[in-house]
Design a protein around this motif. Sequence first.
Motif, PDB file in Angstrom:
ATOM      1  N   ALA A   1      20.614  62.375  71.832  1.00 42.17           N
ATOM      2  CA  ALA A   1      21.173  61.047  72.054  1.00 42.17           C
ATOM      3  C   ALA A   1      22.423  60.823  71.203  1.00 42.17           C
ATOM      4  CB  ALA A   1      20.124  59.973  71.749  1.00 42.17           C
ATOM      5  N   MET A   2      22.382  61.259  69.966  1.00 43.40           N
ATOM      6  CA  MET A   2      23.547  61.111  69.094  1.00 43.40           C
ATOM      7  C   MET A   2      24.717  61.946  69.616  1.00 43.40           C
ATOM      8  SD  MET A   2      22.790  58.968  66.730  1.00 43.40           S
ATOM      9  CE  MET A   2      24.094  59.298  65.563  1.00 43.40           C
TER      10      MET A   2
ATOM     11  N   ALA B   1      25.220  62.801  72.776  1.00 43.73           N
ATOM     12  CA  ALA B   1      25.733  62.123  73.975  1.00 43.73           C
ATOM     13  C   ALA B   1      26.586  60.915  73.602  1.00 43.73           C
ATOM     14  CB  ALA B   1      24.573  61.701  74.869  1.00 43.73           C
ATOM     15  N   ARG B   2      26.141  60.184  72.582  1.00 41.85           N
ATOM     16  CA  ARG B   2      26.914  59.015  72.135  1.00 41.85           C
ATOM     17  C   ARG B   2      28.281  59.433  71.614  1.00 41.85           C
ATOM     18  NH1 ARG B   2      25.055  54.825  67.309  1.00 41.85           N
ATOM     19  NH2 ARG B   2      26.902  53.491  67.413  1.00 41.85           N
ATOM     20  N   GLU B   3      28.289  60.489  70.820  1.00 42.46           N
ATOM     21  CA  GLU B   3      29.571  60.965  70.291  1.00 42.46           C
ATOM     22  C   GLU B   3      30.473  61.440  71.420  1.00 42.46           C
ATOM     23  OE1 GLU B   3      28.632  63.948  67.486  1.00 42.46           O
ATOM     24  OE2 GLU B   3      27.821  62.553  65.974  1.00 42.46           O
ATOM     25  N   SER B   4      29.869  62.124  72.437  1.00 42.05           N
ATOM     26  CA  SER B   4      30.671  62.595  73.569  1.00 42.05           C
ATOM     27  C   SER B   4      31.258  61.421  74.352  1.00 42.05           C
ATOM     28  CB  SER B   4      29.809  63.457  74.482  1.00 42.05           C
ATOM     29  OG  SER B   4      30.550  63.888  75.613  1.00 42.05           O
ATOM     30  N   LEU B   5      30.452  60.368  74.591  1.00 36.96           N
ATOM     31  CA  LEU B   5      30.951  59.177  75.291  1.00 36.96           C
ATOM     32  C   LEU B   5      32.050  58.494  74.495  1.00 36.96           C
ATOM     33  CD1 LEU B   5      27.621  57.665  76.655  1.00 36.96           C
ATOM     34  CD2 LEU B   5      29.428  58.787  77.973  1.00 36.96           C
ATOM     35  N   ALA B   6      31.888  58.454  73.196  1.00 38.36           N
ATOM     36  CA  ALA B   6      32.916  57.832  72.361  1.00 38.36           C
ATOM     37  C   ALA B   6      34.224  58.611  72.465  1.00 38.36           C
ATOM     38  CB  ALA B   6      32.436  57.775  70.910  1.00 38.36           C
TER      39      ALA B   6
ATOM     40  N   ARG C   1      35.689  57.888  75.902  1.00 33.10           N
ATOM     41  CA  ARG C   1      36.273  56.544  75.946  1.00 33.10           C
ATOM     42  C   ARG C   1      37.602  56.512  75.207  1.00 33.10           C
ATOM     43  NH1 ARG C   1      32.713  51.859  73.459  1.00 33.10           N
ATOM     44  NH2 ARG C   1      33.217  53.074  71.584  1.00 33.10           N
TER      45      ARG C   1
END
Length: 242
Positions: free
Chosen positions: A178-179, A181-186, A189
């Motif tokens: 999850a972390m 994926a969050r970093e990848s989305l950031a 973006r």
Amino acid sequence: KMATGQWEVLRKEARQLENEIDLKLVSFSKLGTSLRVDSERANDGRGESSPLLPSQNSSLTCDAMGMEIDQLLSRLSSVNELMNDAVSSIPGTSAPSPAMLHALQRHHDILQDYRQEFSKTRSSINAYRERADLLGSVRRDINAYKTSGLSRRTEMYMKENEQLRTSDRVADDALGMAMAARESLAVQRARLGNITNQMIGLINRFPAVHNLLQRITIRKRRDSIILAGVVSLCIILLFLFS
């Protein structure tokens, strides 16, 4: 006279054997009483933590004493038979006296009493030893059951602990994904923001491009309105002529 002399020798030997057997039977009976007390203590749970079983030395002493008494009784029986032969060998002219016959019967009775007492004491000792062995077997089975139950509980706890560790590892892996994926989305973006800013910068820098994009957008909207109108008209005509 020869038979009478043999009688006295045999009677003396019989008395010695009777005295020796009497002492042995007393010691044998005391040993049986000691075993009985130990067995009762073990049964009542008043002994030590381990079952009060007859020790190896006590068992050996008991067996040795029993064999010795058995041998003495056999010797006394042989002496009594020889005394019978001695009385029977007295010539008819010199019939055995009533005292001699009474003494002979008395020796036979004493031998019978000794045999009964020895048999009773030995049976009691064997019963005490069997009882103690049974108690020891039962307690060993109980201890083995307790030990196996503790092992099973320990095994269950270890399995539960391993399952908890596995769950923790799965949760950690999920959190890590999850972390990531969050970093990848950031990152994505941020890249999209940079692209948007770059496009806005280009539009502001080149007004002609901005105007062209606006015209394309207006034309698309007009084409969409025209297409929607044509489709609506066709539908109405279909309803009218159907």
